[in-house]
Scaffold this motif. Structure first.
Motif, PDB file in Angstrom:
ATOM      1  N   LEU A 144      52.964   3.765  12.503  1.00  0.00           N
ATOM      2  CA  LEU A 144      53.170   3.337  13.755  1.00  0.00           C
ATOM      3  C   LEU A 144      51.912   2.962  14.487  1.00  0.00           C
ATOM      4  O   LEU A 144      51.686   1.869  15.242  1.00  0.00           O
ATOM      5  N   ASN A 145      50.927   3.766  14.388  1.00  0.00           N
ATOM      6  CA  ASN A 145      49.706   3.763  15.205  1.00  0.00           C
ATOM      7  C   ASN A 145      48.695   4.475  14.492  1.00  0.00           C
ATOM      8  O   ASN A 145      48.291   5.536  14.840  1.00  0.00           O
ATOM      9  N   PRO A 146      47.912   3.666  13.621  1.00  0.00           N
ATOM     10  CA  PRO A 146      46.964   4.377  12.896  1.00  0.00           C
ATOM     11  C   PRO A 146      45.608   4.774  13.654  1.00  0.00           C
ATOM     12  O   PRO A 146      44.628   5.610  13.135  1.00  0.00           O
ATOM     13  N   ASP A 147      45.409   4.235  14.860  1.00  0.00           N
ATOM     14  CA  ASP A 147      44.226   4.381  15.571  1.00  0.00           C
ATOM     15  C   ASP A 147      44.548   5.509  16.622  1.00  0.00           C
ATOM     16  O   ASP A 147      43.469   5.727  17.337  1.00  0.00           O
ATOM     17  N   ALA A 148      45.844   6.090  16.789  1.00  0.00           N
ATOM     18  CA  ALA A 148      45.627   7.235  17.656  1.00  0.00           C
ATOM     19  C   ALA A 148      45.189   8.366  17.416  1.00  0.00           C
ATOM     20  O   ALA A 148      45.100   8.734  16.094  1.00  0.00           O
ATOM     21  N   ASN A 149      44.585   9.321  18.152  1.00  0.00           N
ATOM     22  CA  ASN A 149      44.168  10.309  17.947  1.00  0.00           C
ATOM     23  C   ASN A 149      45.531  11.529  18.207  1.00  0.00           C
ATOM     24  O   ASN A 149      46.194  11.673  19.288  1.00  0.00           O
ATOM     25  N   VAL A 150      45.455  12.125  17.010  1.00  0.00           N
ATOM     26  CA  VAL A 150      46.826  13.094  17.067  1.00  0.00           C
ATOM     27  C   VAL A 150      46.414  14.291  16.799  1.00  0.00           C
ATOM     28  O   VAL A 150      45.542  14.878  15.951  1.00  0.00           O
ATOM     29  N   TYR A 151      47.145  15.357  17.836  1.00  0.00           N
ATOM     30  CA  TYR A 151      46.851  16.735  17.856  1.00  0.00           C
ATOM     31  C   TYR A 151      48.045  17.323  17.619  1.00  0.00           C
ATOM     32  O   TYR A 151      49.111  17.294  18.480  1.00  0.00           O
ATOM     33  N   VAL A 152      48.078  18.434  16.562  1.00  0.00           N
ATOM     34  CA  VAL A 152      49.313  19.235  16.439  1.00  0.00           C
ATOM     35  C   VAL A 152      49.118  20.712  16.958  1.00  0.00           C
ATOM     36  O   VAL A 152      48.086  21.265  16.428  1.00  0.00           O
ATOM     37  N   MET A 153      50.080  20.913  17.901  1.00  0.00           N
ATOM     38  CA  MET A 153      49.986  22.330  18.555  1.00  0.00           C
ATOM     39  C   MET A 153      50.503  23.429  17.581  1.00  0.00           C
ATOM     40  O   MET A 153      51.464  23.085  16.947  1.00  0.00           O
ATOM     41  N   GLY A 154      49.713  24.521  17.658  1.00  0.00           N
ATOM     42  CA  GLY A 154      50.170  25.618  16.787  1.00  0.00           C
ATOM     43  C   GLY A 154      51.283  26.433  17.773  1.00  0.00           C
ATOM     44  O   GLY A 154      51.573  25.897  18.845  1.00  0.00           O
ATOM     45  N   TYR A 155      51.817  27.522  17.154  1.00  0.00           N
ATOM     46  CA  TYR A 155      52.714  28.332  17.970  1.00  0.00           C
ATOM     47  C   TYR A 155      52.184  29.733  18.101  1.00  0.00           C
ATOM     48  O   TYR A 155      51.322  30.202  17.249  1.00  0.00           O
ATOM     49  N   TYR A 156      52.648  30.313  18.922  1.00  0.00           N
ATOM     50  CA  TYR A 156      52.216  31.664  19.312  1.00  0.00           C
ATOM     51  C   TYR A 156      53.296  32.896  18.921  1.00  0.00           C
ATOM     52  O   TYR A 156      54.602  32.283  18.577  1.00  0.00           O
TER      53      TYR A 156
END
Length: 292
Positions: A144-156
């Motif tokens: 959908l958006n190849p130009d977006a900066n994607v950050y995936v949050m880990g879990y605690y």
């Protein structure tokens, strides 16, 4: 019947802290209750996404695709919806929290006795499903958006109140979850944001309710600063002083009432009630007011 409720919540000023930088940025947070900012008392408060918005001050901020209780598969369906496509396509920065609702329901927490139990075979199947679904989710976002900066949050580790002897086995499951998310993020060109080390296994101050896995504001602050440490390494952290200036959480009843006044209540066939929370414009973030 499922009642889809749209509201806007907790658009905050920076409280005098220095913004990182985000001129013209569109930021959207997608995923589960952590992305939505659910409190340990089943309210919606100032979550890590709100605090990130406080720090970077984007032009547009949305958590319309953050829904408490959603699994990775349900987040995929959100992304594939018309609203999801619109939000993802317009975003420059995307943060994702997903996976915990696939795993944690399989872990039985008895807060009165301080013990945890789970079936290793069942959790292994769940973790494998998370791996497969995460690959699909990140592929959909990329498509959908190849130009977006994607950050995936880990879990605690979400069970600091249980007896120490019950922690290692469950901690191993959470470590595997984080490893899967990190691996899939890397394969998709996204950035993994680790938060587990900031919490450890004894973070009772961050997770004050023994019977609930959601953090309080101090825990969300740690998550937001973990993101900033990766997103803008070397930038100042959001100071703890902001915790004394946050607005009160909003109950689900208040969200329903706000949605009703806006005449944006829609009925859809389903089993549960879902609260969808919008984000805000840069002006609303700066003014620190509730959108109405």
């Amino acid at each position: 019947m499922k009642r889809s409720i749209v509201g806007c919540l907790l658009c905050l000023s920076l409280f005098g802290t220095q913004a990182v930088y985000a001129s013209g940025l569109h930021y959207t947070a997608i995923g589960d209750s952590l992305a939505a900012g659910q409190t340990p008392n089943r309210e919606i408060g100032t979550g890590y996404a709100d605090m990130i918005a406080m720090a970077i001050q984007p032009e547009v901020y949305s958590k319309e695709l953050a829904v408490p209780g959603y699994t990775v598969d349900q987040v995929i369906k959100q992304v594939e919806s018309d609203a999801g496509k619109r939000v993802i396509r317009s975003a420059d920065l995307i943060t994702i929290s997903a996976g915990a609702n696939d795993l944690l329901p399989l872990i039985q927490n008895d807060p009165s006795r301080g013990i945890l139990t789970f079936n290793a075979i069942t959790t292994a199947f769940a973790l494998n499903g998370i791996r497969e679904d995460y690959a699909v989710l990140l592929d959909k976002v990329e498509e959908l958006n190849p130009d977006a900066n994607v950050y995936v949050m880990g879990y605690y580790f979400p069970y600091p109140h249980v007896f120490d002897q019950h922690k290692p086995a469950v901690l191993e499951q959470l470590n595997m979850l984080n490893s899967i998310i990190k691996q899939e993020a890397g394969s998709a060109g996204a950035v993994f944001v680790p938060v587990a080390d900031r919490f450890g296994t004894d973070a009772v101050d961050y997770l004050p309710n023994p019977g609930d896995v959601h953090p309080g504001p101090a825990g969300y602050l740690e998550m937001a600063n973990a993101f900033l440490d990766v997103y803008a390494t070397g930038s100042p952290e959001i100071p703890k002083s902001v915790l004394d200036q946050l607005p009160e959480p909003v109950t689900l009843a208040e969200l329903r009432e706000a949605a009703a006044t806006k005449q944006e209540v829609q009925l859809e066939p389903a089993e549960e009630e879902v609260v969808v929370i919008e984000g805000c414009t840069k002006e609303e973030i700066t003014e620190g007011r509730l959108k109405s």
